[in-house]
Design a protein around this motif. Structure first.
Motif, mmCIF file in Angstrom:
data_model
loop_
_atom_site.group_PDB
_atom_site.id
_atom_site.type_symbol
_atom_site.label_atom_id
_atom_site.label_comp_id
_atom_site.label_asym_id
_atom_site.label_seq_id
_atom_site.Cartn_x
_atom_site.Cartn_y
_atom_site.Cartn_z
ATOM 1 N N TYR A 1 35.878 -13.436 -32.297
ATOM 2 C CA TYR A 1 35.221 -14.599 -31.681
ATOM 3 C C TYR A 1 33.699 -14.414 -31.690
ATOM 4 N N LEU B 1 31.691 -17.163 -26.750
ATOM 5 C CA LEU B 1 32.846 -17.019 -25.864
ATOM 6 C C LEU B 1 32.491 -16.162 -24.641
ATOM 7 N N GLU B 2 31.869 -15.010 -24.886
ATOM 8 C CA GLU B 2 31.506 -14.145 -23.751
ATOM 9 C C GLU B 2 30.379 -14.765 -22.923
ATOM 10 N N LYS C 1 30.020 -17.928 -22.284
ATOM 11 C CA LYS C 1 30.651 -18.901 -21.368
ATOM 12 C C LYS C 1 31.430 -18.171 -20.275
ATOM 13 N N GLN C 2 32.040 -17.040 -20.648
ATOM 14 C CA GLN C 2 32.811 -16.291 -19.642
ATOM 15 C C GLN C 2 31.925 -15.789 -18.508
#
Ligand code: SF4
Ligand code: SF4
Length: 189
Positions: free
Chosen positions: A105, A109-110, A112-113
């Motif tokens: 990914y 992704l991270e 947003k996490q």
């Protein structure tokens, strides 16, 4: 594990010797994997720069190359800096002879996490959508946007990324400077 890019003939000889003796050769860090920031010097006239800096005592300085451009590499761990957790995990897997996997990914992704407000929404350029995740997205969280030190994410959608940066008003020059900074995106445009 070999860190750094290659810019001198003695480094080439040393690297070939390391390759002969190593069971597994790992390129560690963005300079080792891609040439990194040092690769920016390849756009200059090195003889001229050498004369300007060292005058009558020029130093040997070859165009920057990554480790895999000199000898075959078994594994690359990009990052500037590398992720401590990732290196620890990979070393364990090498010792136990387990398969080694990297995140497929992108950095987004991270990002947003960890609930970071998107750099684009703050008027900043960010390479997160096309860069391999695994760093926990510290640069967008720190207000810098991603500079792509981990190189390309798997199956990155470059066409869509370049459409978005254009829509957001970033010039080709700004985007090229960012993409070329760590040299991990060679050939994407
Ligand atoms: S700041 Fe960058 S990494 Fe984070 S969501 Fe936006 S584009 Fe993706
Ligand atoms: S956010 Fe981008 S530049 Fe920052 S560490 Fe992660 S991949 Fe590298």
């Amino acid at each position: 594990m070999v860190e750094g890019s290659i810019t001198r003939s003695d480094e080439i000889a040393r690297l070939m010797d390391i390759r002969r003796r190593a069971k597994v050769l790992v390129a560690l860090g963005s300079c080792s994997c891609f040439g990194g920031v040092n690769r920016l010097k390849n756009t200059y006239d090195l003889n001229k720069a050498n004369r300007e800096v060292y005058g009558r005592n020029p130093k040997e300085t070859l165009p920057t190359r990554s480790v895999k451009e000199i000898v075959p590499v078994d594994l690359g761990i990009p990052g500037c800096p590398v992720s401590k957790e990732e290196v620890e995990r990979i070393v364990q897997h090498l010792i136990w002879e387990l398969p080694i996997r990297f995140p497929s990914y992108p950095v987004c992704l991270e990002c947003k996490q960890r609930y970071t407000i998107c750099s684009f929404d703050q008027g900043q350029l960010c390479l997160g959508p096309i860069t391999r995740g695994g760093c926990n997205a510290p640069c967008p969280a720190g207000g810098l946007g991603c500079w792509g030190c981990r190189g390309p994410a798997a199956d990155a959608n470059y066409d869509e990324f370049f459409n978005i940066v254009k829509e957001r008003g970033f010039s080709d020059r700004e985007v090229d400077e960012r993409i070329n900074f760590f040299a991990g995106f060679e050939g994407v445009r």
